[in-house]
Design an enzyme around this catalytic site. Structure first.
Site, PDB file in Angstrom:
ATOM      1  N   LYS A 207     -36.738  55.108 -50.683  1.00 47.99           N
ATOM      2  CA  LYS A 207     -37.472  54.998 -51.933  1.00 47.99           C
ATOM      3  C   LYS A 207     -36.996  53.774 -52.712  1.00 47.99           C
ATOM      4  O   LYS A 207     -35.815  53.665 -53.049  1.00 47.99           O
ATOM      5  CB  LYS A 207     -37.284  56.265 -52.782  1.00 47.99           C
ATOM      6  CG  LYS A 207     -37.941  57.506 -52.177  1.00 47.99           C
ATOM      7  CD  LYS A 207     -39.462  57.353 -52.126  1.00 47.99           C
ATOM      8  CE  LYS A 207     -40.131  58.599 -51.618  1.00 47.99           C
ATOM      9  NZ  LYS A 207     -41.620  58.444 -51.557  1.00 47.99           N
ATOM     10  N   LYS A 243     -41.733  44.918 -50.611  1.00 48.60           N
ATOM     11  CA  LYS A 243     -42.089  45.649 -51.831  1.00 48.60           C
ATOM     12  C   LYS A 243     -41.070  45.366 -52.938  1.00 48.60           C
ATOM     13  O   LYS A 243     -41.440  45.109 -54.091  1.00 48.60           O
ATOM     14  CB  LYS A 243     -42.156  47.150 -51.542  1.00 48.60           C
ATOM     15  CG  LYS A 243     -42.593  47.976 -52.754  1.00 48.60           C
ATOM     16  CD  LYS A 243     -42.489  49.465 -52.482  1.00 48.60           C
ATOM     17  CE  LYS A 243     -43.461  49.908 -51.431  1.00 48.60           C
ATOM     18  NZ  LYS A 243     -43.443  51.397 -51.264  1.00 48.60           N
ATOM     19  N   CYS A 401       8.300  54.498 -56.941  1.00 52.54           N
ATOM     20  CA  CYS A 401       8.441  54.770 -58.373  1.00 52.54           C
ATOM     21  C   CYS A 401       8.981  56.187 -58.597  1.00 52.54           C
ATOM     22  O   CYS A 401      10.146  56.443 -58.345  1.00 52.54           O
ATOM     23  CB  CYS A 401       7.118  54.522 -59.089  1.00 52.54           C
ATOM     24  SG  CYS A 401       7.282  54.355 -60.880  1.00 52.54           S
ATOM     25  N   ARG A 482       9.235  53.997 -67.066  1.00 50.07           N
ATOM     26  CA  ARG A 482      10.104  54.108 -68.246  1.00 50.07           C
ATOM     27  C   ARG A 482      11.490  54.630 -67.878  1.00 50.07           C
ATOM     28  O   ARG A 482      12.443  54.399 -68.608  1.00 50.07           O
ATOM     29  CB  ARG A 482       9.501  55.075 -69.272  1.00 50.07           C
ATOM     30  CG  ARG A 482       8.165  54.673 -69.844  1.00 50.07           C
ATOM     31  CD  ARG A 482       7.726  55.644 -70.937  1.00 50.07           C
ATOM     32  NE  ARG A 482       6.328  55.471 -71.263  1.00 50.07           N
ATOM     33  CZ  ARG A 482       5.865  54.551 -72.103  1.00 50.07           C
ATOM     34  NH1 ARG A 482       6.712  53.715 -72.684  1.00 50.07           N
ATOM     35  NH2 ARG A 482       4.568  54.449 -72.357  1.00 50.07           N
ATOM     36  N   HIS A 527       6.225  49.028 -57.286  1.00 52.58           N
ATOM     37  CA  HIS A 527       4.982  49.399 -56.604  1.00 52.58           C
ATOM     38  C   HIS A 527       4.616  48.344 -55.561  1.00 52.58           C
ATOM     39  O   HIS A 527       3.831  47.424 -55.833  1.00 52.58           O
ATOM     40  CB  HIS A 527       3.851  49.550 -57.621  1.00 52.58           C
ATOM     41  CG  HIS A 527       3.968  50.766 -58.476  1.00 52.58           C
ATOM     42  ND1 HIS A 527       3.394  51.973 -58.142  1.00 52.58           N
ATOM     43  CD2 HIS A 527       4.642  50.975 -59.641  1.00 52.58           C
ATOM     44  CE1 HIS A 527       3.678  52.872 -59.075  1.00 52.58           C
ATOM     45  NE2 HIS A 527       4.437  52.299 -59.991  1.00 52.58           N
ATOM     46  N   GLU A 529       2.676  48.517 -53.110  1.00 54.95           N
ATOM     47  CA  GLU A 529       1.276  48.556 -52.682  1.00 54.95           C
ATOM     48  C   GLU A 529       0.424  47.507 -53.376  1.00 54.95           C
ATOM     49  O   GLU A 529      -0.621  47.089 -52.852  1.00 54.95           O
ATOM     50  CB  GLU A 529       0.682  49.954 -52.920  1.00 54.95           C
ATOM     51  CG  GLU A 529       0.503  50.365 -54.372  1.00 54.95           C
ATOM     52  CD  GLU A 529       1.714  51.068 -54.973  1.00 54.95           C
ATOM     53  OE1 GLU A 529       1.533  51.828 -55.956  1.00 54.95           O
ATOM     54  OE2 GLU A 529       2.836  50.839 -54.481  1.00 54.95           O
TER      55      GLU A 529
END
Length: 561
Positions: A207, A243, A401, A482, A527, A529
């Protein structure tokens, strides 16, 4: 701004311009959210970089929070941290993984930041008594942050507009990008609209009407898209594309099919290139560029499709059922697999389930364990138990962490004999606060943007597993925390077998801990990653996967014998 000039000399492009001119490409989305604007933007950036363009990337988010730092992962997914300490949208992770574009806090703005800046200017009296309004003051601020990335060292700024066309929150951003071509020239701007072409099983057909309506809303605003990227689960046939082209007023070759990728997100750039989207952009701006060299990208997909090994890694976290909460970790594990030609199957496990059912039952049979970061007490004991299982069973482990802090708590309790050892984040009256609030955080009261954030240097111990993995002893990694290792417990924990493998340069903060008599037990306060790429796996994720491969091979040998 950076070589901009006004005037509208037409919408067709194709005229050779000054090489110092910065162009603007805007990516919008329609019909539904979560279509993949970030991946599409990153892929376009990668393709154009591979053809020699100098690209900057930016995400504009319509929510009123100043940044995502205080938002729940269930609401927003992970908070992606940049070197400069800014807490940003997870799409910036896609930008960094796919491109080499430099990212700073200027690359992610929210409605909250825009309004805060304008309100502060009003308080300083910068508007000379004028009534401050959405137009022109808010839209002017948005235009300024977009044009701030332009300059003589930038060929193209790609700006992704968050949200969906038709959302009331997005209107000021859309109005701002409508105005920019009036200031820098329509020939120096391009609009790409990402939309959905759903397949209705009952009707047995695709659609196009939702796409037509989405583009209609854009055109009512005053933006005519130059290219439509159509997300679909079924192929678009010629009649569908014709279309869409007719009703949305775009050339037929600018209607691009982007079929769902079940295998890997790293297919997206090659899919877009096969539809010549990079050629469309270059033609729009009248640029000549050499062909893209995507050999490295093809090799990535070859390794993913043809692995030599397979391992299973458990990811035990508070938000395990919500994949976007750990988006960069999933990607970094894939990168470690690419580096070792290994298929990495990641199984998320809620840490609360570990508390209820036990690590022995839920972690048996895995080749590795990751315990990621997080906040709040819920599920903490499950993480501690999972790490204890990995320590005793010699299961390759990477803690990140809070995962590092839980590893310290576990060893203190079960290796050093410090009963009830804990973090003061969760138990202020613990008799053994092996994890405590950082000194610099003791006077902090605001929550947003106040943690230890961004790139920080660390010194690694010679011969440590981490130093061997990195291949050096001085590193820089991104932080968001922290609480820290309490140095008062260093000697007692070292006597229990803990290795302090990395510290801040002054020796005051512990950055990495290891176990020497373990195949791979590494836990870090930062971190990793956030600095992993498919073309360059992070050393610690690559190390974890290598250890998991060895364990799996050993398990297979034992089973065979």
């Amino acid at each position: 701004m950076g070589g901009h000039r006004g005037g509208d000399r037409g919408t067709q492009g194709g005229e050779e311009e000054s090489p110092g001119m910065t162009r603007h490409l805007f990516v919008t989305g329609g019909v539904v959210s979560s279509l993949g604007k970030g991946l599409t933007s990153a892929s376009i950036g990668m393709l154009l970089e591979s053809r020699g363009l100098r690209v900057r990337m930016q995400k504009l988010d319509p929510y009123i929070n100043v940044d995502p730092g205080t938002m729940s992962p269930y609401q927003h997914g992970e908070v992606y941290v940049l070197d400069d300490g800014s807490e940003t949208d997870l799409d910036l992770g896609h930008y960094e993984r796919f491109t080499s574009t430099p990212l700073t806090r200027a690359c992610n703005y929210t409605t909250g930041q825009i309004y805060l800046s304008v309100i502060n200017k009003e308080r300083r009296g910068e508007f000379l008594g004028k009534t401050v309004q959405v137009i022109p003051h808010i839209t002017n601020e948005i235009k300024e942050v977009i044009k701030a990335l332009a300059g003589p060292d930038t060929d193209l700024v790609i700006t992704e507009i968050g949200g969906t066309v038709g959302d009331i929150e997005s209107l000021p951003f859309l109005e701002a990008i409508r105005q920019i071509p009036l200031e820098v020239g329509r020939e120096n701007c391009m609009f790409i609209h990402l939309t959905l072409v759903p397949y209705l099983k009952a009707a047995g057909e695709l659609k196009t009407k939702p796409t037509q309506h989405s583009v209609g809303i854009l055109r009512q605003i005053g933006i005519q898209p130059d290219v439509l990227v159509c997300r679909t689960e079924r192929p678009l046939d010629t009649s569908d594309r014709e279309k869409i082209a007719l009703f949305c007023n775009v050339p037929l070759d600018a209607v691009i099919e982007e079929r769902d990728k079940d295998f890997s997100i790293y297919e997206v750039p090659l899919s877009l290139q096969s539809n010549r989207i990079d050629d469309l952009v270059l033609r729009r701006f009248g640029r000549q560029a050499p062909p893209a060299d995507l050999g490295e990208w093809h090799e990535i997909l070859h390794r993913l499709r043809n692995p030599e090994h397979e391992v299973s890694i458990a990811l035990v976290g508070k938000y395990a059922e919500h994949r976007d909460a750990y988006k960069s970790i999933y990607e970094a594990l894939d990168h470690g697999g690419i580096a070792h030609r290994t298929q990495v199957r990641v199984q998320p496990i809620k840490s609360e389930d570990i508390e209820r059912e036990g690590a022995e039952r839920l972690l048996a049979g895995f080749d590795g364990l990751v315990v990621p970061g997080g906040f709040g007490e819920r599920g903490i004991e499950g993480k501690v138990e999972a790490i204890g299982f990995a320590r005793r069973r010699r299961l390759p482990f990477l803690g990140i962490c809070l995962g590092m802090q839980c590893a310290v708590i576990e060893l203190a309790r079960n290796g050093a004999g410090l009963a009830d050892a804990h973090s003061t984040e969760f138990n202020r009256s613990t008799p053994h606060p092996v994890i405590c609030l950082m000194d610099e955080q003791r006077s902090v009261t605001d929550k947003g943007g106040t943690m230890r954030l961004g790139a920080q240097p660390a010194e690694l111990a010679e011969g440590s597993r981490s130093a061997v993995a990195y291949g050096r002893t001085r590193i820089t990694e991104r932080h968001r925390h922290r609480y820290e290792f309490n140095m008062k417990y260093r000697s007692v924990l070292e006597e229990a077998g803990l290795v302090i493998a990395g510290t801040s340069p002054d020796g005051g903060l512990v950055e990495i801990v290891e176990l020497a008599d373990h195949p791979w037990f590494v836990a870090v306060q930062f971190h990793p990653e956030f600095k992993s790429k498919p073309t360059a796996a992070h050393p610690l994720f690559a190390g974890l996967v290598a250890a998991a491969v060895e364990r799996h091979a050993g398990s297979a040998w034992v089973a065979e014998t």
